[in-house]
Scaffold this active site. Structure first.
Site, PDB file in Angstrom:
ATOM      1  N   THR A 132       6.626  10.120  17.494  1.00 30.08           N
ATOM      2  CA  THR A 132       5.267  10.546  17.149  1.00 30.08           C
ATOM      3  C   THR A 132       4.249   9.828  18.034  1.00 30.08           C
ATOM      4  OG1 THR A 132       3.569  10.460  15.425  1.00 30.08           O
ATOM      5  CG2 THR A 132       5.287   8.807  15.290  1.00 30.08           C
ATOM      6  N   ASP A 133       3.081  10.442  18.188  1.00 34.44           N
ATOM      7  CA  ASP A 133       2.016   9.771  18.964  1.00 34.44           C
ATOM      8  C   ASP A 133       1.513   8.519  18.245  1.00 34.44           C
ATOM      9  OD1 ASP A 133       0.583  10.972  16.870  1.00 34.44           O
ATOM     10  OD2 ASP A 133      -0.954  11.856  18.161  1.00 34.44           O
ATOM     11  N   GLU A 134       1.801   8.417  16.923  1.00 30.92           N
ATOM     12  CA  GLU A 134       1.281   7.270  16.157  1.00 30.92           C
ATOM     13  C   GLU A 134       1.912   5.959  16.586  1.00 30.92           C
ATOM     14  OE1 GLU A 134       0.722   7.630  11.998  1.00 30.92           O
ATOM     15  OE2 GLU A 134       0.085   9.712  12.128  1.00 30.92           O
ATOM     16  N   TYR A 156       4.725   3.640   8.266  1.00 38.48           N
ATOM     17  CA  TYR A 156       5.336   4.862   8.835  1.00 38.48           C
ATOM     18  C   TYR A 156       5.477   4.738  10.344  1.00 38.48           C
ATOM     19  CZ  TYR A 156       5.385   9.477  11.033  1.00 38.48           C
ATOM     20  OH  TYR A 156       5.692  10.534  11.854  1.00 38.48           O
ATOM     21  N   LYS A 160       8.760   4.504  12.797  1.00 35.96           N
ATOM     22  CA  LYS A 160       9.016   5.483  13.866  1.00 35.96           C
ATOM     23  C   LYS A 160       9.138   4.778  15.224  1.00 35.96           C
ATOM     24  CE  LYS A 160       9.097   9.485  13.754  1.00 35.96           C
ATOM     25  NZ  LYS A 160      10.227  10.442  13.555  1.00 35.96           N
TER      26      LYS A 160
HETATM   27  P1  NAD Z   1       8.485  16.811   6.807  1.00 37.34           P
HETATM   28  O1  NAD Z   1       8.152  15.651   5.935  1.00 37.34           O
HETATM   29  O2  NAD Z   1       7.837  18.127   6.551  1.00 37.34           O
HETATM   30  O3  NAD Z   1      10.062  17.062   6.769  1.00 37.34           O
HETATM   31  C1  NAD Z   1      10.998  16.021   6.848  1.00 37.34           C
HETATM   32  C2  NAD Z   1      12.363  16.596   6.486  1.00 37.34           C
HETATM   33  O4  NAD Z   1      13.332  15.542   6.615  1.00 37.34           O
HETATM   34  C3  NAD Z   1      12.458  17.122   5.045  1.00 37.34           C
HETATM   35  O5  NAD Z   1      13.062  18.380   5.036  1.00 37.34           O
HETATM   36  C4  NAD Z   1      13.307  16.079   4.330  1.00 37.34           C
HETATM   37  O6  NAD Z   1      14.057  16.607   3.263  1.00 37.34           O
HETATM   38  C5  NAD Z   1      14.200  15.594   5.472  1.00 37.34           C
HETATM   39  N1  NAD Z   1      14.714  14.232   5.228  1.00 37.34           N
HETATM   40  C6  NAD Z   1      13.999  13.129   4.857  1.00 37.34           C
HETATM   41  N2  NAD Z   1      14.824  12.080   4.718  1.00 37.34           N
HETATM   42  C7  NAD Z   1      16.079  12.516   5.030  1.00 37.34           C
HETATM   43  C8  NAD Z   1      17.346  11.893   5.089  1.00 37.34           C
HETATM   44  N3  NAD Z   1      17.503  10.599   4.791  1.00 37.34           N
HETATM   45  N4  NAD Z   1      18.407  12.626   5.463  1.00 37.34           N
HETATM   46  C9  NAD Z   1      18.269  13.952   5.759  1.00 37.34           C
HETATM   47  N5  NAD Z   1      17.092  14.600   5.701  1.00 37.34           N
HETATM   48  C10 NAD Z   1      16.009  13.886   5.353  1.00 37.34           C
HETATM   49  O7  NAD Z   1       8.252  16.319   8.283  1.00 37.34           O
HETATM   50  P2  NAD Z   1       7.643  17.069   9.566  1.00 37.34           P
HETATM   51  O8  NAD Z   1       6.169  17.018   9.500  1.00 37.34           O
HETATM   52  O9  NAD Z   1       8.332  18.368   9.721  1.00 37.34           O
HETATM   53  O10 NAD Z   1       8.091  16.067  10.718  1.00 37.34           O
HETATM   54  C11 NAD Z   1       9.358  16.202  11.340  1.00 37.34           C
HETATM   55  C12 NAD Z   1       9.520  15.090  12.368  1.00 37.34           C
HETATM   56  O11 NAD Z   1       8.478  15.170  13.336  1.00 37.34           O
HETATM   57  C13 NAD Z   1       9.451  13.678  11.788  1.00 37.34           C
HETATM   58  O12 NAD Z   1      10.390  12.883  12.473  1.00 37.34           O
HETATM   59  C14 NAD Z   1       8.033  13.225  12.094  1.00 37.34           C
HETATM   60  O13 NAD Z   1       7.959  11.817  12.217  1.00 37.34           O
HETATM   61  C15 NAD Z   1       7.797  13.919  13.421  1.00 37.34           C
HETATM   62  N6  NAD Z   1       6.379  14.244  13.721  1.00 37.34           N
HETATM   63  C16 NAD Z   1       5.636  14.983  12.840  1.00 37.34           C
HETATM   64  C17 NAD Z   1       4.321  15.311  13.173  1.00 37.34           C
HETATM   65  C18 NAD Z   1       3.448  16.127  12.238  1.00 37.34           C
HETATM   66  O14 NAD Z   1       2.244  16.225  12.504  1.00 37.34           O
HETATM   67  N7  NAD Z   1       3.969  16.726  11.187  1.00 37.34           N
HETATM   68  C19 NAD Z   1       3.786  14.881  14.395  1.00 37.34           C
HETATM   69  C20 NAD Z   1       4.556  14.101  15.236  1.00 37.34           C
HETATM   70  C21 NAD Z   1       5.868  13.805  14.903  1.00 37.34           C
HETATM   71  O1  DAU Z   2      -0.009  12.042  14.715  1.00 36.30           O
HETATM   72  C1  DAU Z   2       1.218  12.524  14.281  1.00 36.30           C
HETATM   73  C2  DAU Z   2       1.369  12.222  12.813  1.00 36.30           C
HETATM   74  O2  DAU Z   2       0.453  13.050  12.134  1.00 36.30           O
HETATM   75  C3  DAU Z   2       2.777  12.438  12.281  1.00 36.30           C
HETATM   76  O3  DAU Z   2       3.634  11.533  12.932  1.00 36.30           O
HETATM   77  C4  DAU Z   2       2.803  12.223  10.764  1.00 36.30           C
HETATM   78  O4  DAU Z   2       4.079  12.513  10.259  1.00 36.30           O
HETATM   79  C5  DAU Z   2       1.793  13.148  10.134  1.00 36.30           C
HETATM   80  O5  DAU Z   2       1.742  12.935   8.734  1.00 36.30           O
HETATM   81  C6  DAU Z   2       0.417  12.935  10.738  1.00 36.30           C
HETATM   82  O6  DAU Z   2      -0.163  11.654  10.347  1.00 36.30           O
HETATM   83  P1  DAU Z   2      -1.722  11.539   9.953  1.00 36.30           P
HETATM   84  O7  DAU Z   2      -1.904  10.350   9.122  1.00 36.30           O
HETATM   85  O8  DAU Z   2      -2.593  11.700  11.155  1.00 36.30           O
HETATM   86  O9  DAU Z   2      -1.830  12.915   9.104  1.00 36.30           O
HETATM   87  P2  DAU Z   2      -2.518  13.256   7.681  1.00 36.30           P
HETATM   88  O10 DAU Z   2      -2.404  14.727   7.533  1.00 36.30           O
HETATM   89  O11 DAU Z   2      -2.004  12.388   6.601  1.00 36.30           O
HETATM   90  O12 DAU Z   2      -4.038  12.866   7.948  1.00 36.30           O
HETATM   91  C7  DAU Z   2      -4.771  13.434   9.033  1.00 36.30           C
HETATM   92  C8  DAU Z   2      -6.164  12.801   9.010  1.00 36.30           C
HETATM   93  O13 DAU Z   2      -6.845  13.233   7.829  1.00 36.30           O
HETATM   94  C9  DAU Z   2      -6.149  11.292   8.968  1.00 36.30           C
HETATM   95  O14 DAU Z   2      -7.231  10.786   9.720  1.00 36.30           O
HETATM   96  C10 DAU Z   2      -6.348  10.959   7.478  1.00 36.30           C
HETATM   97  C11 DAU Z   2      -7.231  12.119   7.017  1.00 36.30           C
HETATM   98  N1  DAU Z   2      -7.042  12.513   5.602  1.00 36.30           N
HETATM   99  C12 DAU Z   2      -5.776  12.771   5.164  1.00 36.30           C
HETATM  100  C13 DAU Z   2      -5.558  13.125   3.832  1.00 36.30           C
HETATM  101  C14 DAU Z   2      -4.152  13.412   3.342  1.00 36.30           C
HETATM  102  C15 DAU Z   2      -8.134  12.621   4.749  1.00 36.30           C
HETATM  103  O15 DAU Z   2      -9.295  12.394   5.170  1.00 36.30           O
HETATM  104  N2  DAU Z   2      -7.921  12.972   3.438  1.00 36.30           N
HETATM  105  C16 DAU Z   2      -6.667  13.224   2.943  1.00 36.30           C
HETATM  106  O16 DAU Z   2      -6.530  13.521   1.732  1.00 36.30           O
END
Ligand code: NAD
Ligand code: DAU
Length: 347
Positions: A132-134, A156, A160
């Site tokens: 992730t970019d985080e 988190y 990662k």
């Molecule tokens: P999500 O939370 O929607 O899905 C995660 C999935 O992983 C779920 O289906 C869950 O059941 C499964 N899982 C969790 N723990 C597990 C385990 N121990 N064994 C097997 N399965 C398990 O997540 P997402 O948003 O689809 O993110 C997917 C990946 O991309 C993650 O690695 C996340 O860090 C990365 N990522 C997400 C974002 C974003 O904005 N959503 C951005 C950058 C990177």
């Molecule tokens: O940048 C990639 C990441 O983006 C992924 O690796 C993570 O899995 C994904 O959850 C996401 O993290 P963020 O913390 O950026 O996403 P979130 O949707 O939780 O929040 C986005 C922004 O919105 C952040 O600045 C916090 C703010 N926020 C979030 C929630 C849930 C609010 O202001 N109110 C809220 O209720």
């Protein structure tokens, strides 16, 4: 599609395929490739949802295995059956990691270790690790390139970052064909409605308050999930083992602006937006230089305005999908809200 490694006729293990990005990726790949086969290994945590994959569950090219990536015995049975791995399974919600970091360390770090270690004893074409970019942490100006140091700031992102560097270590030490991507914030269909955009869309549809952390000035770079899937495909085909690829979109938008756009698109009053107490350690801004993946031939195709409109439309027309799982997350949300008191109530 670009020349390079061929996915045709291959069998992929996708971990976390029942989640947001995983289910979008499975749909995307099964549509693009008639002879690609996929095993989806997913534990089905609160975030995993088989409703995301109803339309492909009887597809002979697709197999679902419910299980934990930390279960070495299970992973040892599956790994010899596949040509390559796309590793997405993780605990992913920053707010949950602040309340309880344990599962994040166990799944994101230890689970990644199990997969890498079992993969070491199998001949894989590639192991694509989705980071992730985080992991870079926050920065006020400029953007991060792949060689910048990592400064993760939440449990988190620290988990990662551990997984990211462990994957890299398996390349350096054991010459495992590991490739790493660091994508920015995704949004689109099938995202669990605890994350910012789907939470705000569904709350607005229900005419409930939209809880905006701090002053709403935090900035994220929004990547439409379909563009992300295309980027993952590009790295699977043209990525080089040992390399890291940032995946950004150039759609940097402050949260307050995203919240306003959502209310406008749904014809709801802006008064639904409420400033609430900030997330502890809230990263101000993420920004990526994604020139490296661009040089492979990828670039995003969906503007933020188009992607947000498509996302709002999707949630508007899939109320049954989100109502079912939003109910399940209410306990967590109540706990969270009692932990972070509403700032307006305090003032
Ligand atoms: P999500 O939370 O929607 O899905 C995660 C999935 O992983 C779920 O289906 C869950 O059941 C499964 N899982 C969790 N723990 C597990 C385990 N121990 N064994 C097997 N399965 C398990 O997540 P997402 O948003 O689809 O993110 C997917 C990946 O991309 C993650 O690695 C996340 O860090 C990365 N990522 C997400 C974002 C974003 O904005 N959503 C951005 C950058 C990177
Ligand atoms: O940048 C990639 C990441 O983006 C992924 O690796 C993570 O899995 C994904 O959850 C996401 O993290 P963020 O913390 O950026 O996403 P979130 O949707 O939780 O929040 C986005 C922004 O919105 C952040 O600045 C916090 C703010 N926020 C979030 C929630 C849930 C609010 O202001 N109110 C809220 O209720």
């Amino acid at each position: 599609m670009a020349e390079g490694r061929s996915l045709a006729g291959k069998k992929l293990l996708i971990t976390g395929g029942a989640g947001f990005i995983g289910s979008n990726l499975i749909h995307f790949l099964l549509q693009e490739y008639s002879d690609l086969r996929i095993i989806n290994l997913d534990k089905l945590t609160y975030a995993g949802n088989l409703d995301n994959l109803r339309d492909v569950e009887n597809d002979p090219r697709y197999e679902f295995i419910q299980g934990d990536i930390r279960d070495r015995e299970l992973v040892e049975k599956i790994m010899p059956r596949v040509d390559a791995v796309v590793h997405l399974a993780a605990e992913t919600h920053v707010d949950r990691s602040i309340l309880d970091a344990g599962e994040f360390v166990l799944t994101d770090v230890f689970g990644t270790f199990v997969l890498l270690d079992v993969a070491r004893h199998n001949q894989l074409e590639f192991f694509l690790h989705v980071s992730t970019d985080e992991v870079y942490g926050s920065r006020e100006t400029g953007c991060f390139s792949e060689d910048d140091p990592l400064h993760p700031s939440s449990p988190y992102s620290a988990s990662k970052a551990g997984a990211d560097r462990l994957a890299y270590a398996y390349w350096v030490t054991y010459h495992q064909p590991v490739m790493i991507v660091r994508p920015s914030n995704n949004y689109g269909p099938y995202q669990y409605p605890e994350k910012f955009i789907p939470l705000f869309i569904t709350n607005a549809l229900e005419e409930k308050p939209l809880p905006l952390y701090g002053r709403g000035t935090n900035v994220r770079d929004w990547l439409f999930v379909e563009d992300h899937c295309r980027a993952l495909e590009m790295v699977m085909i043209k990525g080089i083992p040992g390399e890291v690829y940032n995946i950004g979109s150039g759609n940097e938008v402050p949260n307050i602006e995203v919240a306003r756009k959502i209310t406008q698109l749904l014809g709801k009053p802006e008064s639904l937006i409420r400033l609430v107490k900030d997330r502890p350690g809230h990263d101000l801004r993420y920004a990526l230089d994604w020139g490296k993946i661009k040089s492979l031939g990828w670039q995003p195709q969906v503007s933020f305005d188009e992607g947000l409109q498509r996302t709002v439309n999707w949630y508007t027309h899939h109320e049954e999908w989100w109502r079912k799982i939003k109910e399940k997350s209410l306990d967590y949300r109540r706990f969270y809200q009692s932990y972070y008191q509403d700032r307006q109530a305090e003032e």
